[in-house]
Design a protein around this motif. Structure first.
Motif, PDB file in Angstrom:
ATOM      1  N   TYR A 175      -7.420  -0.837   6.335  1.00 41.44           N
ATOM      2  CA  TYR A 175      -7.427  -0.447   4.929  1.00 41.44           C
ATOM      3  C   TYR A 175      -6.263  -1.058   4.149  1.00 41.44           C
ATOM      4  N   SER A 176      -5.738  -2.159   4.619  1.00 39.81           N
ATOM      5  CA  SER A 176      -4.543  -2.764   4.004  1.00 39.81           C
ATOM      6  C   SER A 176      -4.772  -3.230   2.561  1.00 39.81           C
ATOM      7  N   LYS A 177      -6.009  -3.441   2.162  1.00 40.10           N
ATOM      8  CA  LYS A 177      -6.303  -3.870   0.791  1.00 40.10           C
ATOM      9  C   LYS A 177      -6.255  -2.703  -0.200  1.00 40.10           C
ATOM     10  N   ALA A 178      -6.280  -1.477   0.303  1.00 43.46           N
ATOM     11  CA  ALA A 178      -6.234  -0.305  -0.572  1.00 43.46           C
ATOM     12  C   ALA A 178      -4.837  -0.164  -1.162  1.00 43.46           C
ATOM     13  N   GLU A 179      -4.784   0.250  -2.415  1.00 44.66           N
ATOM     14  CA  GLU A 179      -3.484   0.502  -3.038  1.00 44.66           C
ATOM     15  C   GLU A 179      -2.969   1.887  -2.676  1.00 44.66           C
ATOM     16  N   GLY A 180      -3.885   2.858  -2.581  1.00 40.19           N
ATOM     17  CA  GLY A 180      -3.521   4.223  -2.235  1.00 40.19           C
ATOM     18  C   GLY A 180      -4.455   4.754  -1.164  1.00 40.19           C
ATOM     19  N   MET A 182       0.833  -1.184   0.000  1.00 43.24           N
ATOM     20  CA  MET A 182       0.000   0.000   0.000  1.00 43.24           C
ATOM     21  C   MET A 182       0.878   1.248   0.000  1.00 43.24           C
ATOM     22  N   ILE A 183       0.388   2.263  -0.684  1.00 37.11           N
ATOM     23  CA  ILE A 183       1.046   3.562  -0.644  1.00 37.11           C
ATOM     24  C   ILE A 183       0.186   4.459   0.238  1.00 37.11           C
ATOM     25  N   LEU A 184       0.815   5.007   1.256  1.00 41.37           N
ATOM     26  CA  LEU A 184       0.136   5.882   2.207  1.00 41.37           C
ATOM     27  C   LEU A 184       0.516   7.317   1.891  1.00 41.37           C
ATOM     28  N   TYR A 185      -0.501   8.160   1.777  1.00 43.70           N
ATOM     29  CA  TYR A 185      -0.289   9.597   1.631  1.00 43.70           C
ATOM     30  C   TYR A 185      -0.769  10.233   2.930  1.00 43.70           C
ATOM     31  N   LEU A 186       0.174  10.683   3.725  1.00 42.86           N
ATOM     32  CA  LEU A 186      -0.149  11.332   4.996  1.00 42.86           C
ATOM     33  C   LEU A 186      -0.206  12.824   4.754  1.00 42.86           C
ATOM     34  N   MET A 187      -1.307  13.441   5.125  1.00 43.66           N
ATOM     35  CA  MET A 187      -1.466  14.871   4.903  1.00 43.66           C
ATOM     36  C   MET A 187      -1.898  15.556   6.185  1.00 43.66           C
ATOM     37  N   ARG A 188      -1.211  16.637   6.502  1.00 44.78           N
ATOM     38  CA  ARG A 188      -1.651  17.475   7.620  1.00 44.78           C
ATOM     39  C   ARG A 188      -2.727  18.406   7.096  1.00 44.78           C
ATOM     40  N   HIS A 189      -3.745  18.662   7.912  1.00 43.22           N
ATOM     41  CA  HIS A 189      -4.828  19.550   7.482  1.00 43.22           C
ATOM     42  C   HIS A 189      -4.262  20.894   7.029  1.00 43.22           C
TER      43      HIS A 189
END
Length: 175
Positions: A98-103, A1-8
């Motif tokens: 959410y481990s099945k999500a790609e993004g 999985m690719i995680l995109y961490l975003m601060r508000h």
């Protein structure tokens, strides 16, 4: 999985009353940050399957603006693991869910977001990474420890966009 961490994105000044602060909305600059960062993600051809947000209004708005700009039509999920007082164990449970999500785009707050990111990429939390309002980090979770591919700050993107219109070459006259 690719995680995109975003601060508000920017929501103005903090309010002393916690219940009022939780309802603090994005200011105009924050909305602009969302559009700018979403366009940057589009330029990188980022694919998002799932969007998860902190329950606080400013994070939900950030998640929704970015998701809409990216063409993501599914509902933004809400998780207390991304709230300002969220714990790393809860964040790990969120990633497992959410481990099945790609993004996966996860929108939350400091100080826990940069702590989570530090623990993911070092395995022990030893990394000191700055995550300004509206910033996004791309983390590849298929490796252990996870690999930080990039971290993009809205200030950097604004300065790039501002300089693109200007030529770096000196002007010469044609005769």
């Amino acid at each position: 999985m690719i995680l995109y961490l975003m601060r508000h994105a920017n929501a103005g000044l903090r309010r002393p009353n916690p219940s009022l602060d939780a309802k603090r909305a994005l200011v105009k600059d924050g909305k602009d940050q969302c559009v700018l960062m979403a366009r940057t993600l589009s330029a990188y051809k980022v694919q998002i399957d799932t969007v998860v947000s902190s329950p606080l209004k400013r994070a939900q708005q950030t998640a929704q603006f970015v998701a809409t700009e990216l063409g993501h039509e599914a509902k933004v999920e809400i998780s207390t693991a991304l709230a300002p007082d969220g714990k790393y164990a809860d964040f790990q449970a969120l990633l497992a869910k959410y481990s099945k999500a790609e993004g996966l785009l996860a929108v939350g707050h400091n100080p826990n977001l940069f702590e989570f990111m530090g623990k993911l990429v070092t395995g022990n939390g030893g990394a000191s990474l700055r995550l300004r309002k509206g910033a996004i980090a791309r983390i590849d979770l298929d490796r252990h420890p996870a690999q930080l591919h990039w971290l993009i700050d809205p200030r950097l993107i604004r300065s790039i966009y501002a300089s693109v219109g200007k030529s770096s070459r000196p002007k010469t006259s044609r005769k």
